[in-house]
Design an enzyme around this catalytic site. Structure first.
Site, PDB file in Angstrom:
ATOM      1  N   THR A 130       0.822  -1.206   0.000  1.00 56.89           N
ATOM      2  CA  THR A 130       0.000   0.000   0.000  1.00 56.89           C
ATOM      3  C   THR A 130       0.856   1.256   0.000  1.00 56.89           C
ATOM      4  OG1 THR A 130      -1.567   1.279   1.355  1.00 56.89           O
ATOM      5  CG2 THR A 130      -0.101  -0.211   2.519  1.00 56.89           C
ATOM      6  N   ASP A 131       0.291   2.360  -0.493  1.00 55.69           N
ATOM      7  CA  ASP A 131       0.991   3.643  -0.430  1.00 55.69           C
ATOM      8  C   ASP A 131       1.130   4.154   0.998  1.00 55.69           C
ATOM      9  OD1 ASP A 131      -1.683   4.341   0.012  1.00 55.69           O
ATOM     10  OD2 ASP A 131      -1.840   5.637  -1.750  1.00 55.69           O
ATOM     11  N   GLU A 132       0.348   3.615   1.925  1.00 53.88           N
ATOM     12  CA  GLU A 132       0.355   4.125   3.293  1.00 53.88           C
ATOM     13  C   GLU A 132       1.660   3.851   4.039  1.00 53.88           C
ATOM     14  OE1 GLU A 132      -3.251   3.803   5.577  1.00 53.88           O
ATOM     15  OE2 GLU A 132      -4.383   3.218   3.801  1.00 53.88           O
ATOM     16  N   TYR A 154      -1.744  -0.020  11.160  1.00 60.28           N
ATOM     17  CA  TYR A 154      -1.921  -0.768   9.905  1.00 60.28           C
ATOM     18  C   TYR A 154      -0.752  -0.546   8.970  1.00 60.28           C
ATOM     19  CZ  TYR A 154      -3.203  -1.305   5.013  1.00 60.28           C
ATOM     20  OH  TYR A 154      -3.174  -1.604   3.680  1.00 60.28           O
ATOM     21  N   LYS A 158       2.198  -3.198   7.504  1.00 65.38           N
ATOM     22  CA  LYS A 158       2.458  -3.442   6.083  1.00 65.38           C
ATOM     23  C   LYS A 158       3.898  -3.088   5.731  1.00 65.38           C
ATOM     24  CE  LYS A 158      -0.018  -4.551   3.224  1.00 65.38           C
ATOM     25  NZ  LYS A 158      -0.365  -5.902   2.669  1.00 65.38           N
TER      26      LYS A 158
END
Length: 326
Positions: A130-132, A154, A158
């Protein structure tokens, strides 16, 4: 399942993005000669109904189980040529309420899969991220070389998984590749994320909760374009590399809310401003030049058409989402 076709293990393949990927693989756009095993725990966000069009297809096998179970994961890895790893706890709000399950599934589960892939000689391992993992960016866009700086539990889980994947490549020579995508939308997304949450609430005549001032910015990517990008990375990507898969449509949450109100025929009085999320990242933006230039990746779905089709799907498929908590 056929014995001669390449065999692919897809974790989390009954979830929103994973099931879209499996449907693509076994549909007209897929490679044709392939056999797929889906490993999914069927937690609240996973459903066999997401694979219903394919149930009974001899190319598909479903196994209910946990990516943190070494024995099961090892037995499955031993019979497969590649792994595409979607399985994850993915909702930021839930991770803020409690991060232990996120660390377990997203980090320990990934390591369990990597150990099995190395031990059993799996040829290719694709990790869907993810970009997060990058945190927040005020201007410009991240390249794949940007240091990871996650802010939510979260995103941190990741990022840990990403680093474990890269470590398996560098230490063991595993052909591992990472995809990092922007915000996904499309049919069959569990209604805890903003698009399905707002659409289903508006269709039911309820208000929608908009965090803070609504000025957080996200880039939007249709799930089908994301899945096509993942398949490009699986088939043409380079070992040990990360690839960004962006959508090309940046909107503030306020702007997105306006579009959803219009699509559902609702007025601004239906918006209820609520206190902002803790540690809310202000803006995400991916530079996807690498995927474009190396793999030919380009999103096909225009946002206006994709959003209209998504709203229409939820309107026409109440039986799918009405029993779900929102």
């Amino acid at each position: 399942m056929t014995s001669t076709a390449p065999r692919l293990l897809v974790t989390g393949g009954a979830g929103f993005i994973g099931s879209a990927y499996v449907r693509m693989l076994l549909g007209p756009e897929g490679p044709g000669d392939i056999a797929v095993t889906v490993l999914d725990k069927l937690t609240y966000a996973g459903s066999l109904g997401n694979l219903e069009p394919l149930l009974g297809d001899p190319r598909l096998e479903f196994v209910r189980g946990d990516v943190c179970a070494p024995g099961l994961v090892g037995r499955l890895a031993a019979g497969h040529d590649g792994i595409v790893h979607f399985a994850a706890e993915s909702h930021v709000d839930r991770s803020i309420d409690g991060g232990t399950g996120f660390a377990r599934t997203n980090a320990l589960g990934t390591q369990t899969l990597l150990d099995a892939a190395v031990r059993h000689g799996v040829r290719t391992f694709v990790h869907v991220s993810t970009d997060e993992v990058y945190g927040s960016i005020d201007r410009g866009s991240w390249t794949e070389d940007q240091p990871l700086a996650p802010n939510s539990p979260y995103a941190a889980s990741k990022a840990a998984a990403d680093l474990l994947v890269l470590a398996a490549h560098r230490t063991h020579g595993l052909d591992a590749r990472i995809t990092r995508c922007s915000n996904n939308y499309g049919p069959r997304q569990f209604p805890e994320k903003i698009v399905p949450l707002f659409v289903t609430r508006l269709l039911d005549g309820h208000d929608v909760p908009l965090y803070g001032d609504g000025a957080c910015v996200r880039d939007w990517l249709h799930v089908d374009d994301h899945c096509r990008g993942i398949e490009l990375v699986r088939t043409q990507g380079r070992p040990g590399r990360a690839y960004h898969l962006g959508g090309g449509t940046e909107l503030t949450n306020e702007e997105l809310t306006g579009l959803l109100l219009d699509a559902c025929g609702a007025g601004r009085e239906r918006v209820r401003h609520v206190p902002d999320r803790k540690g809310h990242d202000r803006r995400y933006s991916l530079d996807w030049t690498r995927a474009r230039d190396e793999l030919g990746y380009r999103p096909r779905t225009g946002f206006a058409a994709g959003l209209a089709a998504t709203v229409a799907w939820y309107r026409e498929n109440r039986s799918w989402w009405e029993p779900l908590p929102r």
